[in-house]
Write an enzyme that holds these catalytic residues in place. Structure first.
Site, PDB file in Angstrom:
ATOM      1  N   HIS A   1       1.745   4.454  -2.883  1.00 30.46           N
ATOM      2  CA  HIS A   1       1.871   5.914  -2.747  1.00 30.46           C
ATOM      3  C   HIS A   1       3.253   6.349  -3.237  1.00 30.46           C
ATOM      4  O   HIS A   1       3.407   7.371  -3.902  1.00 30.46           O
ATOM      5  CB  HIS A   1       1.731   6.340  -1.284  1.00 30.46           C
ATOM      6  CG  HIS A   1       0.344   6.289  -0.759  1.00 30.46           C
ATOM      7  ND1 HIS A   1      -0.706   6.943  -1.366  1.00 30.46           N
ATOM      8  CD2 HIS A   1      -0.180   5.681   0.342  1.00 30.46           C
ATOM      9  CE1 HIS A   1      -1.816   6.736  -0.664  1.00 30.46           C
ATOM     10  NE2 HIS A   1      -1.522   5.973   0.369  1.00 30.46           N
TER      11      HIS A   1
ATOM     12  N   HIS B   1       0.828  -1.204   0.000  1.00 31.66           N
ATOM     13  CA  HIS B   1       0.000   0.000   0.000  1.00 31.66           C
ATOM     14  C   HIS B   1       0.871   1.266   0.000  1.00 31.66           C
ATOM     15  O   HIS B   1       0.733   2.132  -0.866  1.00 31.66           O
ATOM     16  CB  HIS B   1      -0.924  -0.018   1.224  1.00 31.66           C
ATOM     17  CG  HIS B   1      -1.782   1.199   1.348  1.00 31.66           C
ATOM     18  ND1 HIS B   1      -3.108   1.218   0.979  1.00 31.66           N
ATOM     19  CD2 HIS B   1      -1.497   2.454   1.770  1.00 31.66           C
ATOM     20  CE1 HIS B   1      -3.597   2.432   1.175  1.00 31.66           C
ATOM     21  NE2 HIS B   1      -2.647   3.207   1.662  1.00 31.66           N
ATOM     22  N   GLU B   2       1.779   1.326   0.960  1.00 33.99           N
ATOM     23  CA  GLU B   2       2.613   2.528   1.066  1.00 33.99           C
ATOM     24  C   GLU B   2       3.519   2.669  -0.152  1.00 33.99           C
ATOM     25  O   GLU B   2       3.790   3.781  -0.618  1.00 33.99           O
ATOM     26  CB  GLU B   2       3.431   2.512   2.360  1.00 33.99           C
ATOM     27  CG  GLU B   2       2.602   2.510   3.641  1.00 33.99           C
ATOM     28  CD  GLU B   2       1.490   3.543   3.662  1.00 33.99           C
ATOM     29  OE1 GLU B   2       1.631   4.607   3.029  1.00 33.99           O
ATOM     30  OE2 GLU B   2       0.459   3.277   4.314  1.00 33.99           O
TER      31      GLU B   2
HETATM   32 ZN   LIG Z   1      -2.786   5.263   1.889  1.00 31.90          ZN
END
Ligand SMILES: [Zn+2]
Length: 686
Positions: A474, A470-471
């Site tokens: 980003h 997830h990170e």
């Molecule tokens: Zn996030």
């Protein structure tokens, strides 16, 4: 003595940064920003991209680059002196933000540029920078008359102090509570890894036995596995009353007044800008068109999930009754415990059984392999980079043509004085410099996983693997951008309800057998995750997914309605109970479980009171619809299909905030977003 924050360097000199450097550097950088704005405005009659946007962007970037490591260190190697230094700058930064936002002649200069002939020959990203700037000028009170303008500034400054105060209370309340267990029999059911970690924590504090804290890696295993109901109740009660007037530290770090003041001031701010409420103001910069669209979107998802959620809860209750001899009513501190047991019975797979198959090295390499196949990236470790802690690693990212795109710091383990959770933040962003060169982006990727214990490598849960992906999603949004106009490059200028698209999108690969084949491997034998375990893990993926969906929807609607329905003229007594009442009402309507009377979840809801998600928590669900729908194209055409990968890279990741997310999404998907893929991925019947 030179101030390391004022030295122009390609990367911050973390080891040299001391609290006493912070304020002088910030003061000097802000002065330089103001001076530049004055110069630019005084020395030009006709404003152009080159004489207006570029020079101001340059000095703002310098300020951003010196503040970024300070703010980052305040989160990951916090101490009292640094916190004081950090906080002493918040009013200055807020004041500067207001100074810019309410600068009449600067606004007029942008307006002139927007009306000029040059505007029409600027590229899409540059036009977007100017459009956004004009929008933000309006939102920061430029059209206000004298007194209102002054009031606006006061509110903005006060709000920034309040949100910092809120976060500090949550952090302090989290650290103030520990449980020291001296008798091993009290820990039955708790996995060995959690017991070992608790032993180490105790040792660090020079205590005997086992020490448990409210940090997730310590807290969650107790809630999920510990047979000791009294301990679960004790930990739960402490956790969900943090920073409130309830629980073991009742009143000590109480956020109640802070929250009430935040809501009041947000509403006043929205009113000053002619919005009916703060939710309306929040929507002004988002992908969603209006407040009704947000609420009906959430309600639609809730309706589709409710029946299944009730069924899941009924199953859990029935299951718990078969196990519990004393016929106790199922309490909040029993839910994760019995849920884990039910999951075990159905799928006989636990997070702990999977952990040995997800050693750090395999996972990190596996992640890099996924983005190599999807986007042609090569990621290499760079040694010898100055960081804030010895466990931090630094990597460079190269594209398919071997051009460097950016770099990132990876800080994986939980430790004392590091803020909990996981996040990506920018150290610096991509931008074209005055000399035509391009500054490459650098990211911080921060997680709070268990560190290696003894000779064993760090072993992650599957959930932690998902968090890392997830990170990193980003991260690639920030690092792969090809936009050179900094305020719409990478994640900059991306509306909050679309900013989670790349992150949630990348999570999908943690569930693909083809990807798990190369990113898993037993830390002792190297054996990949056995097929039988993999099948069970996939079958367990949507366990209680409707209940989880409803929980997120509950948080989202609570946040949105609280800001939407705030009444300025309500009596102070009514205002005092307002937050709790809204939460109770929302829970009644959407939740399938009952929270205890003393639960003060809202007092630790940092996203909306301490961070930027106010009236925007729904963004997670909104973006999840986008990411699930985007991923469904890979499902149709192949999960490592290079062409689809390239389409995602060029249409979404590289474009950053330079165009409306709805346009970018349509360019990639060939149509507008649909909610069906998310429901299907969650195992909820459409
Ligand atoms: Zn996030």
């Amino acid at each position: 003595m030179t101030n390391p924050l004022l030295v122009q360097a390609s990367l911050p000199h973390f080891s040299e940064i001391k609290p006493e450097h912070v304020k002088p550097a910030v003061v000097q950088a802000i002065a330089k920003c103001k001076e530049t704005i004055a110069d630019v405005l005084a020395s030009n009659q006709i404003f152009t991209w080159g004489n207006l946007v570029i020079p101001i962007d340059e000095v703002d970037d310098t300020l951003g680059k010196l503040w970024s490591p300070v703010s980052h260190m305040n989160s990951v190697v916090n101490n009292d002196e640094l916190r004081d230094a950090y906080e002493s700058c918040l009013p200055l930064l807020s004041e500067y933000g207001t100074f810019v936002g309410q600068h009449q002649s600067l606004y007029e200069a942008y307006q002139q540029l927007a009306d000029s002939n040059e505007y029409h020959i600027l590229n899409v990203a540059q036009k977007k920078v100017i459009d956004n700037a004009l929008r933000d000028f309006t939102l920061s009170g430029i059209a206000l008359s004298g007194d209102d303008k002054k009031r606006y500034g006061e509110i903005a400054t006060r709000l920034s102090e309040l949100s910092s105060k809120f976060s500090n209370n949550v952090m302090d309340a989290t650290q103030a509570f520990t449980v020291n267990i001296s008798n091993e029999s009290e820990l039955s059911g708790l996995p060995e890894s959690a017991q070992e970690a608790a032993k180490i924590l105790a040792k660090e504090k020079e205590l005997s036995g086992w020490l448990f804290t409210l940090d997730y890696p310590s807290y969650l295993p107790v809630m999920m596995y510990c047979d000791n109901r009294a301990l679960r109740e004790q930990m739960y009660s402490a956790f969900c009353t943090r920073a409130s007037e309830q629980g073991p530290n009742a009143g000590e770090f109480d956020n109640s007044e802070t929250m009430a003041e935040i809501l009041k001031l947000r509403h006043e701010l929205a009113s000053l800008l002619d919005f009916d409420n703060y939710s309306e103001k929040s929507i002004a910069t988002k992908m969603a068109g209006n407040t009704e669209e947000v609420l009906s979107f959430l309600e639609n998802l809730a309706i589709k999930s409710k029946t299944q959620g009730q069924k899941e809860f009924a199953e859990l209750t029935a299951f718990a009754q078969t196990l519990s001899a004393d016929n106790n009513e199922l309490q909040a501190w029993d839910l994760p415990y019995y849920a884990e047991k039910l999951k075990q019975e159905r799928y006989s797979i636990s997070d702990e059984a999977l952990r040995p198959y997800f050693p750090e090295d395999k996972i990190v390499k596996g992640l890099f392999e996924v983005v190599r196949r999807l986007f042609g990236l090569t990621i290499t470790l760079r040694e010898g980079v100055d960081t804030w802690h010895k466990d931090v690693k630094f990597y460079d990212v190269f594209d398919a043509d071997n051009n460097q795109r950016g770099s990132f710091y990876l800080d994986l383990y939980a430790r004392e004085n590091k803020r909990g959770g996981a996040w990506m933040d920018d150290c610096k962003g991509r931008r074209e410099l005055a000399n035509g060169e391009v500054q490459l982006p650098v990211a911080y990727l921060t997680c709070n996983f268990n560190q290696p214990i003894g000779d064993k490598p760090a072993l992650f849960t599957h959930n932690e693997v998902v968090t890392l992906f997830h990170e990193f999603g980003h991260g690639i949004h920030h690092m792969l951008t090809q936009i050179n106009a900094s305020s719409v490059a990478g994640i900059n200028g991306v509306p909050w309800d679309a900013v989670e698209l790349p992150s949630q999108f990348l999570e999908n690969w943690c569930w693909q057998p083809e990807a798990l084949a190369f990113m898993s491997g037993h830390f002792e034998t190297g054996e990949p995750l056995p097929k039988e375990m993999l099948d069970k893990m996939l079958a367990a993926k949507n366990f209680q997914s409707a209940m989880q969906m409803l929980r997120q929807i509950e948080f989202s609607i609570f946040d949105f309605q609280m800001h939407l329905n705030y009444e300025e003229k309500a009596s102070s007594e009514k205002q005092e109970n307002y937050i709790q009442q809204i939460l109770n009402k929302v829970r009644q309507q959407y939740s399938v479980t009952t929270a205890p009377e003393f639960n003060r979840f809202q007092h630790g809801f940092s996203h909306i009171f301490g961070g930027g998600y106010a009236a925007g928590y729904y963004s997670y669900k909104w973006a999840e619809v986008l990411s699930a729908d985007a991923f469904s194209r890979f499902e149709d055409e192949g999960i490592f299909n290079e062409e689809v990968g390239r389409d995602f890279l060029t249409n979404i990741l590289e474009k950053g905030g330079s165009q409306e997310p709805s346009e970018l999404f349509s360019a990639f998907r060939g149509r507008t977003p649909e909610i069906d893929a998310l429901l299907r991925h969650s195992g909820i019947a459409v």
